[in-house]
Design a protein around this motif. Structure first.
Motif, short mmCIF file in Angstrom:
data_model
loop_
_atom_site.label_atom_id
_atom_site.label_comp_id
_atom_site.label_asym_id
_atom_site.label_seq_id
_atom_site.Cartn_x
_atom_site.Cartn_y
_atom_site.Cartn_z
N VAL A 71 24.25 28.20 34.52
CA VAL A 71 25.00 28.80 33.42
C VAL A 71 26.00 29.80 33.99
N ALA A 72 27.23 29.74 33.48
CA ALA A 72 28.29 30.65 33.91
C ALA A 72 28.95 31.25 32.68
N ILE A 73 29.17 32.55 32.69
CA ILE A 73 29.80 33.25 31.58
C ILE A 73 30.93 34.10 32.15
N ASN A 74 32.13 33.94 31.59
CA ASN A 74 33.30 34.71 32.02
C ASN A 74 33.83 35.47 30.81
N LYS A 75 33.79 36.79 30.85
CA LYS A 75 34.25 37.60 29.72
C LYS A 75 35.72 38.00 29.82
N ILE A 118 35.14 29.03 36.36
CA ILE A 118 34.83 29.40 34.98
C ILE A 118 36.13 29.86 34.33
N PRO A 119 36.65 29.10 33.37
CA PRO A 119 37.89 29.50 32.69
C PRO A 119 37.73 30.84 31.98
N GLY A 120 38.86 31.51 31.71
CA GLY A 120 38.84 32.79 31.03
C GLY A 120 38.21 32.71 29.65
N ARG A 121 37.39 33.72 29.35
CA ARG A 121 36.72 33.84 28.05
C ARG A 121 35.94 32.58 27.67
N ARG A 122 35.30 31.98 28.65
CA ARG A 122 34.56 30.74 28.41
C ARG A 122 33.19 30.82 29.07
N ALA A 123 32.36 29.87 28.71
CA ALA A 123 31.04 29.72 29.33
C ALA A 123 30.88 28.26 29.75
N LYS A 124 30.05 28.05 30.73
CA LYS A 124 29.71 26.72 31.22
C LYS A 124 28.19 26.61 31.27
#
Length: 129
Positions: A71-75, A118-124
């Motif tokens: 899981v990846a989270i980019n704020k 991980i794209p901006g403001r996205r989660a994987k």
């Protein structure tokens, strides 16, 4: 109770429940909802291991002893990349990981180092296929 990492302010918090964050009602696609629930059910109770973190992102795996889900989270607004040591973090080699949120986003681990973006403001949410 489902819990989630909330992306708020300048820090990553894990205090709010998934439902307090809008839960599955914020996800419009019924198939995506079902897949997200499947990720949770499949990995419920399994250890979570931090792979990497920064001011903008959190990257962790779920699974025992191997990384069955990542899981990846980019704020932040801009994309983030992280090079993972796949041996250290026990990724499955020569198998396909697919993103539950965007199934076309896949990768196969075939070397010790793997770049994850991980794209901006996205989660994987990558899972083994």
């Amino acid at each position: 109770m489902l819990t989630s990492v909330a992306v708020t302010g300048s820090h990553l918090h894990s205090r709010k429940t998934f439902n307090e964050l809008g839960g599955l009602t914020r996800i419009k696609d019924e198939d995506a909802k079902n897949l997200l629930l499947e990720v949770h059910r499949t990995n419920q109770g399994l250890p979570m291991r931090i792979i990497g973190q920064g001011d903008c992102f959190l990257l962790f795996s779920r699974g025992e002893p191997d990384a069955a889900a990542v899981v990846a989270i980019n704020k932040c607004e801009h994309g983030q990349e992280y090079w993972v040591n796949t041996e250290e973090h026990k990724f499955f080699w020569h198998q396909t990981y697919f993103d539950v949120i965007e199934p076309a986003d896949t990768f196969i681990v075939n070397s010790q180092w793997r770049r994850l973006y991980i794209p901006g403001r996205r989660a994987k949410m990558w899972m083994l296929r």
